[in-house]
Design a protein around this motif. Sequence first.
Motif, PDB file in Angstrom:
ATOM      1  N   ILE A 205      23.924 -24.479  50.491  1.00  0.00           N
ATOM      2  CA  ILE A 205      23.147 -23.696  49.522  1.00  0.00           C
ATOM      3  C   ILE A 205      22.437 -24.598  48.505  1.00  0.00           C
ATOM      4  O   ILE A 205      21.316 -24.315  48.069  1.00  0.00           O
ATOM      5  CB  ILE A 205      24.066 -22.664  48.798  1.00  0.00           C
ATOM      6  N   GLU A 213      20.005 -18.099  44.207  1.00  0.00           N
ATOM      7  CA  GLU A 213      21.236 -18.157  45.006  1.00  0.00           C
ATOM      8  C   GLU A 213      22.134 -19.303  44.548  1.00  0.00           C
ATOM      9  O   GLU A 213      23.353 -19.175  44.537  1.00  0.00           O
ATOM     10  CB  GLU A 213      20.901 -18.299  46.502  1.00  0.00           C
ATOM     11  N   TRP A 217      25.992 -19.012  43.276  1.00  0.00           N
ATOM     12  CA  TRP A 217      27.043 -19.817  43.912  1.00  0.00           C
ATOM     13  C   TRP A 217      27.816 -20.604  42.863  1.00  0.00           C
ATOM     14  O   TRP A 217      29.036 -20.674  42.883  1.00  0.00           O
ATOM     15  CB  TRP A 217      26.411 -20.767  44.947  1.00  0.00           C
TER      16      TRP A 217
END
Length: 232
Positions: A205, A213, A217
């Motif tokens: 990621i 995102e 995370w």
Amino acid sequence: MLKISIISIFPEYLKPLELSLLGKAQEKGLISIDIHDLRKHATDPHHSVDDTPYGGGAGMVMSAEPWGLAIDEVSNSEAEFDLIVLTPAGKKFDQQMAMSFSKKENLIFACGRYEGIDARVSKYYAEKRNFKVHEVSIGDYVLGGGEVATMVIVEATARLIPGVLGNPQSLKEESHTLTNKDGSLVEYPNYTKPANWRGLEVPEILLSGNHGEIEKWRIKEAERRTQALTKE
Ligand code: 6GU
């Protein structure tokens, strides 16, 4: 400018405060740190600064008068003073306390040794001199004296003063200031190049370029770490 005065029977113990981040902050005129030798204020021919405890018991207690003379000397102005007395019996130091100290004018650190300082010293400066007096501990263990605790508190406090850190953005993202709805979080894990180190990959990621995102995370990871610390 935040003026820090530190009183100790081991002034050389506090030398590291001249180095690195705190040394630079002093050069830039953002803080001043003055270290004072308590023993200069001893009142007897042997230069002793302690005596046996009233009521009996093991160990020695630091006498009030050398402390009184030393604190009077570093506070001979009309300014506001906060006196920080280092003791394992004090309130536990945390990031919030560092934040509050970083906004003060004058901090005086009294580094106790032995079984601590005659209790009338805190009382005198609070009641007769209108100081804010804080009895502070840095954790649930016992040190030989308050010097190392003072260094911990001074470093945590000074780096919160505007201009002391090279990159002020790093203050916003670090452990214990990152918050979610449940309060304070420790920091998420960090990675830098190479993307593969000895067979271990960086979480994918973080290479995605998807900032939304990545932020989600990081919060999830910070929560996972915080939880893992509070279980056990
Ligand atoms: Cl501030 N002083 C001493 N002597 N021991 C400690 C402490 C302070 N904080 C934790 N342990």
